[in-house]
Scaffold this active site. Structure first.
Site, short mmCIF file in Angstrom:
data_model
loop_
_atom_site.label_atom_id
_atom_site.label_comp_id
_atom_site.label_asym_id
_atom_site.label_seq_id
_atom_site.Cartn_x
_atom_site.Cartn_y
_atom_site.Cartn_z
N GLN A 160 9.93 2.13 -5.40
CA GLN A 160 9.12 1.38 -4.42
C GLN A 160 9.91 0.30 -3.69
O GLN A 160 9.40 -0.81 -3.51
CB GLN A 160 7.94 0.72 -5.13
CG GLN A 160 6.80 1.67 -5.46
CD GLN A 160 5.49 0.91 -5.69
OE1 GLN A 160 5.47 -0.08 -6.40
NE2 GLN A 160 4.41 1.36 -5.08
N GLY A 210 -11.60 1.36 -2.23
CA GLY A 210 -10.76 0.75 -3.27
C GLY A 210 -11.03 -0.73 -3.46
O GLY A 210 -12.17 -1.18 -3.47
N ILE A 211 -9.94 -1.48 -3.59
CA ILE A 211 -10.07 -2.93 -3.82
C ILE A 211 -10.80 -3.58 -2.64
O ILE A 211 -11.64 -4.46 -2.83
CB ILE A 211 -8.66 -3.56 -4.02
CG1 ILE A 211 -8.06 -3.10 -5.35
CG2 ILE A 211 -8.74 -5.08 -3.96
CD1 ILE A 211 -6.62 -3.57 -5.58
N ILE A 220 -0.62 0.66 1.95
CA ILE A 220 -0.35 2.07 1.60
C ILE A 220 0.87 2.12 0.69
O ILE A 220 1.64 1.17 0.61
CB ILE A 220 -0.07 2.92 2.87
CG1 ILE A 220 1.12 2.35 3.67
CG2 ILE A 220 -1.32 3.02 3.74
CD1 ILE A 220 1.60 3.26 4.79
N ALA A 232 -5.38 -4.36 3.48
CA ALA A 232 -4.95 -2.99 3.82
C ALA A 232 -3.53 -2.73 3.34
O ALA A 232 -2.64 -3.56 3.55
CB ALA A 232 -5.03 -2.78 5.33
N TYR A 243 7.61 -0.74 -0.76
CA TYR A 243 6.38 -1.45 -1.15
C TYR A 243 6.70 -2.81 -1.78
O TYR A 243 6.07 -3.82 -1.47
CB TYR A 243 5.62 -0.56 -2.13
CG TYR A 243 4.24 -1.01 -2.51
CD1 TYR A 243 3.13 -0.62 -1.76
CD2 TYR A 243 4.03 -1.79 -3.64
CE1 TYR A 243 1.85 -1.02 -2.13
CE2 TYR A 243 2.76 -2.19 -4.02
CZ TYR A 243 1.67 -1.79 -3.27
OH TYR A 243 0.40 -2.19 -3.65
N1 CAA Z 1 12.61 3.32 -14.78
C1 CAA Z 1 13.73 4.03 -15.01
N2 CAA Z 1 13.84 5.32 -14.75
C2 CAA Z 1 12.76 5.96 -14.26
C3 CAA Z 1 11.55 5.27 -14.01
C4 CAA Z 1 11.51 3.92 -14.31
N3 CAA Z 1 10.39 3.20 -14.09
N4 CAA Z 1 10.66 6.18 -13.51
C5 CAA Z 1 11.31 7.37 -13.45
N5 CAA Z 1 12.55 7.23 -13.91
C6 CAA Z 1 13.56 8.27 -14.05
C7 CAA Z 1 12.98 9.52 -14.70
O1 CAA Z 1 12.96 9.37 -16.09
C8 CAA Z 1 13.91 10.60 -14.20
O2 CAA Z 1 15.11 10.56 -14.97
P1 CAA Z 1 15.81 11.93 -15.42
O3 CAA Z 1 16.10 12.68 -14.15
O4 CAA Z 1 17.02 11.45 -16.14
O5 CAA Z 1 14.80 12.62 -16.30
C9 CAA Z 1 14.32 10.11 -12.82
O6 CAA Z 1 13.99 8.71 -12.77
C10 CAA Z 1 13.54 10.83 -11.72
O7 CAA Z 1 12.15 10.55 -11.93
P2 CAA Z 1 11.04 11.43 -11.27
O8 CAA Z 1 11.06 12.81 -11.79
O9 CAA Z 1 9.77 10.69 -11.40
O10 CAA Z 1 11.57 11.48 -9.76
P3 CAA Z 1 10.81 11.81 -8.47
O11 CAA Z 1 11.77 11.67 -7.35
O12 CAA Z 1 10.04 13.07 -8.60
O13 CAA Z 1 9.71 10.64 -8.38
C11 CAA Z 1 8.87 8.47 -8.14
C12 CAA Z 1 10.11 9.32 -8.36
C13 CAA Z 1 8.24 8.82 -6.80
C14 CAA Z 1 9.35 7.05 -8.11
C15 CAA Z 1 7.85 8.70 -9.28
O14 CAA Z 1 8.47 8.43 -10.50
C16 CAA Z 1 6.66 7.79 -9.13
O15 CAA Z 1 5.75 8.04 -8.36
N6 CAA Z 1 6.64 6.66 -9.87
C17 CAA Z 1 5.52 5.72 -9.83
C18 CAA Z 1 5.88 4.58 -8.94
C19 CAA Z 1 4.76 3.57 -9.03
O16 CAA Z 1 4.52 2.95 -10.06
N7 CAA Z 1 4.07 3.35 -7.95
C20 CAA Z 1 2.97 2.43 -7.96
C21 CAA Z 1 1.87 2.94 -7.09
S1 CAA Z 1 0.39 2.00 -7.26
C22 CAA Z 1 0.72 0.59 -6.48
O17 CAA Z 1 1.73 0.40 -5.88
C23 CAA Z 1 -0.35 -0.46 -6.54
C24 CAA Z 1 0.17 -1.74 -7.04
O18 CAA Z 1 0.32 -2.69 -6.26
C25 CAA Z 1 0.43 -1.91 -8.48
#
Ligand code: CAA
Length: 240
Positions: free
Chosen positions: A144, A13-14, A85, A83, A147
């Site tokens: 998060q 990755g990065i 996660i 590093a 994180y």
């Molecule tokens: N803001 C507001 N509401 C949100 C939202 C947001 N950003 N994301 C999801 N929701 C809502 C959904 O619309 C849903 O609402 P309803 O039940 O009313 O439909 C509710 O929250 C549940 O959402 P999920 O079905 O997604 O719930 P889940 O428990 O299955 O998953 C989660 C939740 C794990 C947070 C998933 O949405 C996810 O993985 N999101 C991405 C998080 C993310 O951006 N991670 C970054 C990883 S990369 C990284 O971290 C590198 C970096 O430095 C940038």
């Protein structure tokens, strides 16, 4: 004499892009990795950069890892704490393990690694430390709390250590990537990722090489007046 650089999580990755960019600048690079030996072996074969396995969340392993690198390559001048996660989940579903793994691996690792190199850097009156933070440590991110807390902690850690290191010729800076095209970001559910990319003014994910060139800028010998800063590299998604 070429300076010695250590990159944690430096084989994928990065981190992989940072290791390669530093090598291309003429540094002697050691790439740490935590788990994926197969990928690390392929990385070393392809790049000629030696890889070292240890768990950055373990204080004693960090001490031993740095000792080994110093025996192989010489004193460490540059440390890139990359590093990290994710163990995403909303608070009401998050386990203590998800919280703790992310805090230990992403934040405590910075203490463990810096502690292992700081005395040598102070004695030699030179050091370059770059900690990889995140847009999500600056702005927060749904799902998060672990994180975002760890990455936000990295930003505070950077500013405190920068003050301590300044008089000893050690600069300490953070890079805050936005969403970069890596395995970590590809693991975000596609429908969620699509919405995130739609909010990036540049209109695309970042490239790992775009973070690597930022790190190269900060660790340069000429960079002695840049310390305690956070450089955001996020396509304009969060202007901070
Ligand atoms: N803001 C507001 N509401 C949100 C939202 C947001 N950003 N994301 C999801 N929701 C809502 C959904 O619309 C849903 O609402 P309803 O039940 O009313 O439909 C509710 O929250 C549940 O959402 P999920 O079905 O997604 O719930 P889940 O428990 O299955 O998953 C989660 C939740 C794990 C947070 C998933 O949405 C996810 O993985 N999101 C991405 C998080 C993310 O951006 N991670 C970054 C990883 S990369 C990284 O971290 C590198 C970096 O430095 C940038």
């Amino acid at each position: 004499m070429a300076r010695v650089a250590v990159v944690t999580g430096g084989t994928r990755g990065i981190g992989e892009a940072i290791s390669i960019a530093l090598r291309d600048k003429g540094y002697k690079v050691a790439a740490n990795y935590g788990g994926n030996a197969e990928v690390a072996a392929a990385f070393t074969k392809a790049t000629g950069i030696k890889s070292y396995k240890w768990d950055v969340s373990d204080f004693a392993q960090c001490q031993a890892g740095i000792k080994q690198i110093e025996a192989d390559l010489g004193p460490v001048d540059i440390l890139v704490n990359n590093a990290g996660i994710t163990r995403d989940g909303t608070m009401h579903k998050m386990s203590f393990e998800q919280w703790n793994q992310v805090i230990q691996t992403n934040l405590s690792s910075c203490f463990n690694m810096c502690r292992a190199v700081i005395e040598g850097m102070r004695a030699r009156k030179f050091g370059r430390i770059v900690n990889i933070g995140s847009i999500n440590g600056q702005a927060g991110q749904y799902g998060q709390v672990n994180y975002a807390a760890a990455k936000s902690g990295i930003h505070g850690f950077t500013k405190a250590l920068a003050q301590e290191g300044a008089a000893a010729g050690i600069t300490v800076n953070a890079v805050a990537p936005g969403y970069i095209d890596t395995d970590m970001v590809r693991a975000v559910p596609p429908n969620v990722l699509e919405k995130i990319v739609a909010r990036i003014p540049v209109g695309r994910l970042g490239k790992a090489s775009e973070i690597a060139r930022t790190v190269c800028f900060l660790v340069d010998d000429e960079g002695g007046f840049i310390t305690g800063s956070t450089l955001s590299v996020n396509g304009g998604q969060h202007m901070y």
